[in-house]
Design a protein around this motif. Structure first.
Motif, short mmCIF file in Angstrom:
data_model
loop_
_atom_site.label_atom_id
_atom_site.label_comp_id
_atom_site.label_asym_id
_atom_site.label_seq_id
_atom_site.Cartn_x
_atom_site.Cartn_y
_atom_site.Cartn_z
N PRO A 1 -9.01 -0.16 -1.99
CA PRO A 1 -7.77 0.44 -2.49
C PRO A 1 -8.01 1.86 -3.01
O PRO A 1 -8.98 2.11 -3.72
N SER B 1 -6.41 -7.20 -2.11
CA SER B 1 -7.33 -6.21 -2.65
C SER B 1 -6.57 -5.11 -3.40
O SER B 1 -7.00 -4.65 -4.45
N SER B 2 -5.43 -4.72 -2.85
CA SER B 2 -4.63 -3.65 -3.45
C SER B 2 -4.07 -4.01 -4.81
O SER B 2 -3.79 -3.13 -5.62
N GLN C 1 -6.35 -0.40 -12.50
CA GLN C 1 -5.83 0.81 -11.84
C GLN C 1 -4.30 0.77 -11.76
O GLN C 1 -3.63 1.77 -11.97
N LEU C 2 -3.77 -0.41 -11.45
CA LEU C 2 -2.32 -0.58 -11.39
C LEU C 2 -1.69 -0.36 -12.76
O LEU C 2 -0.67 0.30 -12.90
N LEU D 1 1.96 1.75 -3.51
CA LEU D 1 0.81 2.18 -4.30
C LEU D 1 0.50 3.65 -4.07
O LEU D 1 0.37 4.43 -5.02
N GLU E 1 -11.00 -4.85 -11.31
CA GLU E 1 -10.76 -3.48 -11.74
C GLU E 1 -9.49 -2.86 -11.13
O GLU E 1 -8.82 -2.04 -11.73
N GLN E 2 -9.16 -3.26 -9.91
CA GLN E 2 -7.98 -2.70 -9.27
C GLN E 2 -6.71 -3.01 -10.07
O GLN E 2 -5.76 -2.22 -10.09
N ASP F 1 0.81 -1.21 0.00
CA ASP F 1 0.00 0.00 0.00
C ASP F 1 0.85 1.26 0.00
O ASP F 1 0.47 2.27 -0.57
#
Lengths: 182, 150
Positions: free
Chosen positions: A145, B86-87, B29-30, A26, B25-26, A23
């Motif tokens: 996120p 999740s991230s 995003q990455l 990120l 979808e995440q 995180d």
């Protein structure tokens, strides 16, 4: 000195706090993509250390500090104009030891740092938690996120702070400058 | 160099990651955070995820060897694992983590063990698929833009 209004106002410095390595990477990337300068730390105590507050100072500061608003605001203005100061703190809620909420409370208790906007992030959507953070001074609460669209919400909070500094440096009592929709 | 067939194969692989529910979808995003200055961002984050996950999985395994189960500790570990899954957009792994946590909250040891076995399977599958995907991506060369799954 240094009301440096000519300076590029997009170079804001964000302090990111999260115990998760992923995180942190990120949020750092998200913030850098949005042209923020970033310092990422893995705990609330490291965050306080970075700010120059140790755990004890944050609680005692109010007691011992003389409310010399002139020197206070001048030094933080200078810090912010030089870009050394922190313009926003974004912190995870769930962290071992000091939670993001604990960190928020300590920041808000500190006369040097109480005006720095604090944003809380959490993977858990708990309304009572969110409300408590917002009521106790957090500007925003992001669900993880965290995405670019969330980070885009940060700039207005930072712009508010920037114009407040310019005002206090000018020692003006007129209405606060709002830089609307940049 | 035959970039186009590789790129096509890469797109197919990528699509199947979404279609089969391995990523959500995440993950997109990455991909959107990847650019010329950070061309391997997604793989870097995923690599950190593997490292972090290995540690957590080991912790959970060790915790499951101690009877009676410390459900609070197990839940805390899984909270971490769920968060990082999740991230990176690891959809199936995240779903299984949620299930595990529910078993923890209801003190269901059998459920925890079953769920953990399933989670490890999903995780292994994800690693295999992402591994193949990144390998092909490296061979195919840099991709300019992320595209959304249809």
């Amino acid at each position: 000195m240094g009301m440096a209004i000519d300076r590029d106002d997009t170079q804001f410095h964000v302090l990111a706090v999260d115990d998760s390595l992923i995180d942190r990477k990120l949020i750092e990337r998200l913030l850098k993509t949005s042209s923020f300068q970033v310092t990422a730390v893995d705990s609330g105590s490291k965050a306080l250390e970075f700010l120059g507050l140790n755990n004890n100072d944050a609680d005692d500061e109010e007691e011992y500090e003389q409310r010399d608003s002139n020197t206070e605001s001048v030094s933080s203005d200078e810090d912010q104009d030089l870009g050394l100061g922190v313009n926003l703190i974004i912190t995870d809620y769930c962290m071992p030891g000091m939670t993001g909420y604990d960190l928020l409370k300590k920041i808000k208790k500190s006369s040097s740092f109480k005006d720095i906007p604090v944003v809380i992030m959490s993977s858990e959507n708990i309304p009572s938690r969110i409300n408590r953070c917002l009521e106790d001074g957090a500007e925003e609460f992001f669900l993880k996120p965290v995405q670019l669209s969330d980070v885009n919400k940060l700039r207005p909070h930072l712009m508010k702070g920037r114009s407040k500094d310019i005002d206090s440096s000018h020692k003006t009592t007129s209405t606060r400058l709002i830089t609307s929709g940049n | 160099m035959e970039r186009n067939p590789m790129r096509r194969q890469l797109a197919i692989m990528r699509q199947s990651l979404f279609d089969q529910g391995h990523v959500d979808e995440q993950f997109v995003q990455l991909e959107e955070l990847q650019d010329d200055a950070n061309p391997n961002f997604v793989e870097e984050v995923v690599t950190l995820y593997y490292r972090d996950s290995a540690r957590i999985i080991l912790n959970i395994e060790q915790a499951l060897e101690r009877k009676p189960f410390d459900f609070r500790k197990l839940d805390a570990y899984m909270h971490q694992f769920k968060g990082s899954s999740s991230s990176i957009g690891a959809k199936k792994v995240k779903a299984e983590s949620t299930l595990f946590r529910e078993y923890c909250k209801s003190g269901n040891g059998e459920g925890c063990m079953r769920s953990f076995q399933q989670l490890k399977k999903e995780y292994a599958t994800l690693r295999k698929k992402l591994g193949a995907y990144f390998q092909l991506a490296r061979q195919a060369g840099p991709v300019e833009t992320a595209s959304r799954p249809k």
